[in-house]
Design a protein around this motif. Structure first.
Motif, PDB file in Angstrom:
ATOM      1  N   LEU A 432       0.811  -1.217   0.000  1.00 30.08           N
ATOM      2  CA  LEU A 432       0.000   0.000   0.000  1.00 30.08           C
ATOM      3  C   LEU A 432       0.846   1.269   0.000  1.00 30.08           C
ATOM      4  CD1 LEU A 432      -2.909  -0.935   2.454  1.00 30.08           C
ATOM      5  CD2 LEU A 432      -3.023  -0.685  -0.032  1.00 30.08           C
ATOM      6  N   ASP A 433       2.046   1.202   0.574  1.00 31.72           N
ATOM      7  CA  ASP A 433       2.903   2.391   0.634  1.00 31.72           C
ATOM      8  C   ASP A 433       3.260   2.908  -0.750  1.00 31.72           C
ATOM      9  OD1 ASP A 433       2.849   2.094   3.340  1.00 31.72           O
ATOM     10  OD2 ASP A 433       4.814   1.133   3.485  1.00 31.72           O
ATOM     11  N   GLY A 434       3.343   2.012  -1.721  1.00 26.35           N
ATOM     12  CA  GLY A 434       3.742   2.426  -3.062  1.00 26.35           C
ATOM     13  C   GLY A 434       2.588   2.709  -4.000  1.00 26.35           C
ATOM     14  N   ILE A 435       1.368   2.757  -3.469  1.00 25.08           N
ATOM     15  CA  ILE A 435       0.184   2.953  -4.297  1.00 25.08           C
ATOM     16  C   ILE A 435      -0.373   4.344  -4.056  1.00 25.08           C
ATOM     17  CG2 ILE A 435      -2.178   2.169  -4.739  1.00 25.08           C
ATOM     18  CD1 ILE A 435      -1.266  -0.607  -3.773  1.00 25.08           C
ATOM     19  N   THR A 436      -0.707   5.080  -5.099  1.00 23.14           N
ATOM     20  CA  THR A 436      -1.327   6.381  -4.947  1.00 23.14           C
ATOM     21  C   THR A 436      -2.649   6.246  -4.207  1.00 23.14           C
ATOM     22  OG1 THR A 436      -0.334   7.144  -7.034  1.00 23.14           O
ATOM     23  CG2 THR A 436      -2.192   8.416  -6.148  1.00 23.14           C
ATOM     24  N   GLY A 437      -2.778   6.971  -3.113  1.00 24.59           N
ATOM     25  CA  GLY A 437      -3.974   6.861  -2.291  1.00 24.59           C
ATOM     26  C   GLY A 437      -3.989   5.642  -1.396  1.00 24.59           C
ATOM     27  N   GLY A 438      -2.875   4.889  -1.375  1.00 25.08           N
ATOM     28  CA  GLY A 438      -2.820   3.689  -0.554  1.00 25.08           C
ATOM     29  C   GLY A 438      -2.962   3.972   0.929  1.00 25.08           C
ATOM     30  N   GLU A 439      -2.582   5.189   1.355  1.00 25.53           N
ATOM     31  CA  GLU A 439      -2.705   5.538   2.772  1.00 25.53           C
ATOM     32  C   GLU A 439      -4.149   5.472   3.246  1.00 25.53           C
ATOM     33  OE1 GLU A 439      -1.145   7.321   0.549  1.00 25.53           O
ATOM     34  OE2 GLU A 439       0.961   7.529   1.178  1.00 25.53           O
ATOM     35  N   LEU A 440      -5.099   5.752   2.340  1.00 28.17           N
ATOM     36  CA  LEU A 440      -6.512   5.697   2.726  1.00 28.17           C
ATOM     37  C   LEU A 440      -6.924   4.264   3.069  1.00 28.17           C
ATOM     38  CD1 LEU A 440      -9.168   7.178   3.088  1.00 28.17           C
ATOM     39  CD2 LEU A 440      -9.580   6.955   0.636  1.00 28.17           C
ATOM     40  N   PHE A 441      -6.525   3.310   2.227  1.00 28.84           N
ATOM     41  CA  PHE A 441      -6.836   1.906   2.514  1.00 28.84           C
ATOM     42  C   PHE A 441      -6.056   1.421   3.734  1.00 28.84           C
ATOM     43  CE2 PHE A 441      -7.758   2.505  -1.985  1.00 28.84           C
ATOM     44  CZ  PHE A 441      -9.025   1.961  -2.077  1.00 28.84           C
ATOM     45  N   ALA A 442      -4.822   1.921   3.890  1.00 33.10           N
ATOM     46  CA  ALA A 442      -4.039   1.572   5.076  1.00 33.10           C
ATOM     47  C   ALA A 442      -4.728   2.083   6.337  1.00 33.10           C
ATOM     48  CB  ALA A 442      -2.627   2.144   4.964  1.00 33.10           C
ATOM     49  N   ALA A 443      -5.348   3.257   6.253  1.00 39.52           N
ATOM     50  CA  ALA A 443      -6.074   3.797   7.407  1.00 39.52           C
ATOM     51  C   ALA A 443      -7.252   2.902   7.765  1.00 39.52           C
ATOM     52  CB  ALA A 443      -6.556   5.210   7.106  1.00 39.52           C
ATOM     53  N   TYR A 444      -7.954   2.377   6.750  1.00 43.27           N
ATOM     54  CA  TYR A 444      -9.062   1.460   7.018  1.00 43.27           C
ATOM     55  C   TYR A 444      -8.550   0.188   7.696  1.00 43.27           C
ATOM     56  CZ  TYR A 444     -11.899   4.282   3.764  1.00 43.27           C
ATOM     57  OH  TYR A 444     -12.584   5.296   3.141  1.00 43.27           O
ATOM     58  N   VAL A 445      -7.399  -0.313   7.233  1.00 42.01           N
ATOM     59  CA  VAL A 445      -6.826  -1.508   7.854  1.00 42.01           C
ATOM     60  C   VAL A 445      -6.450  -1.222   9.300  1.00 42.01           C
ATOM     61  CG1 VAL A 445      -4.859  -3.099   7.814  1.00 42.01           C
ATOM     62  CG2 VAL A 445      -5.985  -2.466   5.673  1.00 42.01           C
ATOM     63  N   ALA A 446      -5.771  -0.100   9.527  1.00 42.80           N
ATOM     64  CA  ALA A 446      -5.351   0.247  10.884  1.00 42.80           C
ATOM     65  C   ALA A 446      -6.554   0.370  11.810  1.00 42.80           C
ATOM     66  CB  ALA A 446      -4.550   1.547  10.867  1.00 42.80           C
ATOM     67  N   GLU A 447      -7.588   1.033  11.345  1.00 38.57           N
ATOM     68  CA  GLU A 447      -8.787   1.219  12.168  1.00 38.57           C
ATOM     69  C   GLU A 447      -9.494  -0.113  12.392  1.00 38.57           C
ATOM     70  OE1 GLU A 447     -11.711   3.870  14.100  1.00 38.57           O
ATOM     71  OE2 GLU A 447      -9.571   3.927  13.597  1.00 38.57           O
ATOM     72  N   GLY A 448      -9.671  -0.893  11.331  1.00 41.34           N
ATOM     73  CA  GLY A 448     -10.404  -2.146  11.448  1.00 41.34           C
ATOM     74  C   GLY A 448      -9.709  -3.170  12.333  1.00 41.34           C
ATOM     75  N   TYR A 449      -8.411  -3.329  12.152  1.00 43.37           N
ATOM     76  CA  TYR A 449      -7.700  -4.361  12.907  1.00 43.37           C
ATOM     77  C   TYR A 449      -7.464  -3.945  14.354  1.00 43.37           C
ATOM     78  CZ  TYR A 449      -6.914  -7.869   9.345  1.00 43.37           C
ATOM     79  OH  TYR A 449      -7.108  -8.883   8.435  1.00 43.37           O
ATOM     80  N   THR A 450      -7.166  -2.684  14.601  1.00 43.50           N
ATOM     81  CA  THR A 450      -6.919  -2.277  15.984  1.00 43.50           C
ATOM     82  C   THR A 450      -8.205  -2.222  16.800  1.00 43.50           C
ATOM     83  OG1 THR A 450      -7.017   0.092  15.387  1.00 43.50           O
ATOM     84  CG2 THR A 450      -4.858  -0.970  15.373  1.00 43.50           C
TER      85      THR A 450
END
Length: 595
Positions: A432-450
């Protein structure tokens, strides 16, 4: 005579020293003004540069603004201007001294500084005259308004600090440059000072207009956020048995195909820890399967792709409905005479948290939606069911196949079709770090898993500087107007949102746990766009290879030139083949195994 000669020598030297002091002061004002203008322009023109650079520029801007106010106070007097200058310098000291300053810290410091400075300007305007009064009032009103926006909506501080605070610093710097070049100082008569201040009037008007625009946009984006209505609030008494229909109501929307009757439903299910929960969804049924002479319709169970991670992100809530989760061919489903059952998942529509990319939880929502749909009065649904899913929903579809025999053995799952499934989760999160806008999906992962797993700590995996941005991003749906702020905010991050490698520790273990790797009794189709920039083909190849190596049958098909969403759009060869494959499943024909 000697005293007169001494005085004659002292006075010229004194006057010379005074002249040199005035020259030095003019140069100091000029340098200060130029620095302030350059820093202000950088903030205004590059508000989405890296967070580290933004913090440094904001600190320099605060100092420059404070010193400019103090110089003006020394030249023209005024306790309020002294207070304003001291306020900005103190704000810079707070940001410098704060351990690990974040966007939230910057929001509070700049917001408070702007509000207090605005109030001081308004008070100063009471005593001023002519254009000076209007300058003080206009500038003060703009500062107060922007400060309130910064305090109310932390991640918009990037805009406030950059665009508006930057322009304020430019104006203060320009005033010092003009004063240094013209040599105008405190000895000017009041009328001359008033005339000299009129050039600021246009600038203050522009800043106030910009402040009003920022405030209006902020309010508009906030109001544009989607929120579920009372239908999604469960009654006080909810059945403990999963898959029970709690309530239903007829549903009308532009995306419902002609000749189709739709309902939105509320039903019981279970969370990842097996505690009871409530989920919502949509059921679309051909008119031929409704009423006294209804003919049972075969069922397509749709698991939607990513729409967000907050309750307002349910497809049944969003205006675009099913297409928000990448279901673009509902009319073709209806044309085949099939019914469609589409869950929103727990936490979308209903109370959260939403277990984003958590396999068990989403699969149970899918299976329980099928159970609930069969309880609709006057609706005839066949037992035959094929599960479709895309992206997040592709993983949910695979998990549905894995869990079906143990969780809902009474349901007949005739096939599982996963298009661009987010199945190889460790590889997906790593990329996700290398994908444009990947931070948005990473935020969903961080929120969902934590929020799903107590052993996955938000503070352990998300950098301090990014935590406020991540929290804000996770609250926005992909269809919300405010997602533009999320995209722009992601550009400010000079590093990934993660504090170190996310593929480690408890998060790694949980991601690996949620790879759909168990046996699936029904035939499985996996479709993958070869040009997919989100779910990479290499990661999908590795996932399918692992299933094949484990002895599971898979019909794996790749499609040249197709990216993540185009894979499931009308006219895609993957969609054409999906309908043929599904007809074969309902006809109980042998499935292909490409392993």
């Amino acid at each position: 005579m000697g005293e007169e000669r001494d005085a004659g020598r002292v006075i010229p030297r004194y006057r010379g020293a005074m002249a040199q002091g005035r020259v030095a002061l003019r140069w100091a004002r000029l340098v200060l003004g130029v620095v302030a203008v350059l820093v202000g322009l950088f903030l205004a023109l590059r508000p989405f540069s890296s967070l580290a650079v933004l913090l440094i520029a904001a600190i320099v801007g605060l100092v420059a603004a404070g010193v400019a106010q103090l110089v003006t106070a020394a030249r023209e007097g005024g306790a309020l201007r002294w207070a304003s200058g001291a306020l900005y310098v103190a704000a810079a000291v707070v940001v410098v001294g704060w351990p690990g300053p974040t966007i939230r810290v910057l929001a509070v410091v700049v917001g408070v500084a702007l509000v207090v400075d605005g109030v001081l300007d308004v008070l100063a305007g009471v005593r001023a005259r002519s254009s000076a009064r209007w300058n003080a009032w206009l500038g003060g009103a703009a500062s107060v308004l922007l400060g309130l926006v910064a305090l109310a909506w932390p991640d918009v501080t990037l805009l406030v600090v950059g665009l508006v605070f930057g322009l304020k610093v430019v104006m203060l710097g320009a005033r010092e440059v003009v004063g240094a070049v013209t040599g105008r100082g405190a000895r000017r008569p009041p009328r001359a000072r008033a005339r000299a201040g009129r050039w600021r009037l246009g600038g203050n008007v522009a800043v106030l207009v910009l402040a009003l625009v920022v405030a209006a946009v902020s309010v508009g984006l906030n109001r544009g956020a989607h929120r579920p209505d009372a239908f999604y609030t469960p009654p006080d008494s909810v059945p403990a048995q999963p898959g029970e229909l709690i309530r239903s109501e007829r549903f009308e929307a532009e995306f419902v195909p002609e000749g189709v009757v739709a309902w939105r439903i509320l039903f019981t299910t279970t969370r990842d820890d097996r505690t009871p929960a409530v989920a919502s969804g949509l059921v679309l049924v051909p008119q031929s399967a409704v009423g006294e002479h209804a003919r049972p319709a075969d069922v397509i169970t749709w698991a939607h792709g990513t729409t967000g991670a907050s309750p307002g992100c349910a497809p049944s809530v969003l205006e675009s409905g099913l297409s928000s989760g990448a279901m673009f061919v509902a009319d073709e489903v209806a044309a085949h005479g099939w019914a469609m059952v589409a869950t929103d998942y727990v936490g979308l529509g209903t109370q959260g948290p939403h277990a984003y990319l958590v396999g068990d939880a989403t699969a149970r929502s899918v299976l329980d939606s099928i159970r609930a749909a069969h309880q609709l009065d006057g609706v005839a649904l066949a037992d035959e069911t094929v599960v479709w899913g895309h992206s997040q929903g592709g993983a949910a579809a695979l998990w549905t196949g894995v869990l079906a025999s143990s969780y809902a053995p009474e349901l007949a799952i005739d096939g599982v079709a996963a298009l661009a499934p987010a199945a190889n989760l460790p590889a997906l999160v790593h990329s996700l770090d290398g994908i444009t806008g990947g931070e948005l999906f990473a935020a969903y992962v961080a929120e969902g898993y934590t929020r799903t797993y107590p052993d996955v700590s938000f503070d352990e995996y998300v950098r301090p500087a990014a935590r406020t941005l991540v929290r804000e991003m996770a609250q926005r749906c992909l269809e919300d107007p405010g997602v533009l702020v999320s995209v722009l905010s992601s550009l400010v991050l000079d590093k990934p949102i993660w504090d170190g490698d996310p593929d480690r520790g408890a998060l790694h273990d949980r991601l690996a746990q949620n790879v759909p790797s168990g046996p699936i009794a029904a035939p499985v189709l996996v479709g993958q766009g070869a040009a997919d920039s989100l779910v990479l083909t290499s990661a999908q190849d590795a996932y399918v290879r692992a299933r094949c190596d484990a002895g599971y049958a898979v019909d794996y098909r790749t499609y040249a030139g197709l990216n993540h969403v185009p894979l499931v759009e009308p006219g895609s060869p993957a969609i054409d083949e999906l309908f043929v494959w599904t007809q074969q499943r309902f006809a109980d024909e042998p499935a292909t195994d490409t392993c």
